[in-house]
Write a protein that holds these residues in place. Structure first.
Motif, mmCIF file in Angstrom:
data_model
loop_
_atom_site.group_PDB
_atom_site.id
_atom_site.type_symbol
_atom_site.label_atom_id
_atom_site.label_comp_id
_atom_site.label_asym_id
_atom_site.label_seq_id
_atom_site.Cartn_x
_atom_site.Cartn_y
_atom_site.Cartn_z
ATOM 1 N N SER A 21 0.846 -1.193 0.000
ATOM 2 C CA SER A 21 0.000 0.000 0.000
ATOM 3 C C SER A 21 0.879 1.239 0.000
ATOM 4 O O SER A 21 1.953 1.238 0.590
ATOM 5 N N GLU A 23 0.678 5.701 0.192
ATOM 6 C CA GLU A 23 -0.078 6.931 0.393
ATOM 7 C C GLU A 23 0.350 7.894 -0.705
ATOM 8 O O GLU A 23 1.542 8.070 -0.964
ATOM 9 N N THR A 37 -5.364 13.452 -1.894
ATOM 10 C CA THR A 37 -4.837 12.392 -1.037
ATOM 11 C C THR A 37 -5.486 11.077 -1.451
ATOM 12 O O THR A 37 -6.666 11.048 -1.809
ATOM 13 N N THR A 39 -5.065 6.521 -0.799
ATOM 14 C CA THR A 39 -4.385 5.337 -0.303
ATOM 15 C C THR A 39 -4.623 4.260 -1.346
ATOM 16 O O THR A 39 -5.770 3.899 -1.607
ATOM 17 N N THR A 41 -3.448 0.470 -3.295
ATOM 18 C CA THR A 41 -2.910 -0.858 -3.061
ATOM 19 C C THR A 41 -2.414 -1.428 -4.374
ATOM 20 O O THR A 41 -3.047 -1.237 -5.417
ATOM 21 N N TYR A 51 -1.324 0.244 -9.263
ATOM 22 C CA TYR A 51 -1.949 0.554 -7.980
ATOM 23 C C TYR A 51 -3.325 1.156 -8.227
ATOM 24 O O TYR A 51 -3.547 1.814 -9.239
ATOM 25 N N GLY A 53 -6.994 2.784 -5.800
ATOM 26 C CA GLY A 53 -7.632 3.010 -4.515
ATOM 27 C C GLY A 53 -8.418 4.308 -4.501
ATOM 28 O O GLY A 53 -8.392 5.087 -5.457
#
Length: 126
Positions: A21, A23, A37, A39, A41, A51, A53
């Motif tokens: 994961s 950020e 922002t 997060t 995975t 990735y 999210g």
């Protein structure tokens, strides 16, 4: 010694591999008025890591009157292990935008949305 070592080895095979994961933090707009922002995975493996999210974009400019405007959506991106390029798709409120950035101290590039002018976007991965 052998009795202690065997459970450790078998235990390492039994534990599932966890996805990495990250950020993501960034600023979009000519004055950096939108804070991003997310997060994310890891969803892919191999040479090109993928990735995805949920993300939040918050308007942090000085012209907000009723508190900061906030939008939610999803981010998907790929990072090549051999280059310093990040290519992403950002979906917010049914609008899909494309981002491409090069790594220096951050990933710096532009985000292009349909029927809108491209805007600068800087991203940091942690």
């Amino acid at each position: 010694m052998r009795a202690v070592f065997l459970p450790i080895v078998l235990g390492s095979f039994a534990s599932p591999a966890s996805a990495e994961s990250l950020e993501v933090v960034g600023y979009s707009g000519y004055l950096g008025e939108w804070e991003l922002t997310a997060t994310v995975t890891e969803t892919g493996s191999g040479h090109m890591k993928e990735y995805s999210g949920p993300l939040t974009m918050k308007h942090i400019g000085v012209c907000t009157q009723d508190g900061p405007e906030e939008k939610t959506g999803e981010m998907r991106f790929q990072v090549s292990a051999s280059s310093s390029q990040l290519n992403a798709t950002v979906s917010v409120a049914g609008v899909e935008c494309i981002y491409s950035g090069r790594l220096s101290d951050s990933y710096t590039g532009t985000m292009k949305c349909p029927d809108r002018q491209a805007v600068p976007l800087k991203l940091w991965l942690r």
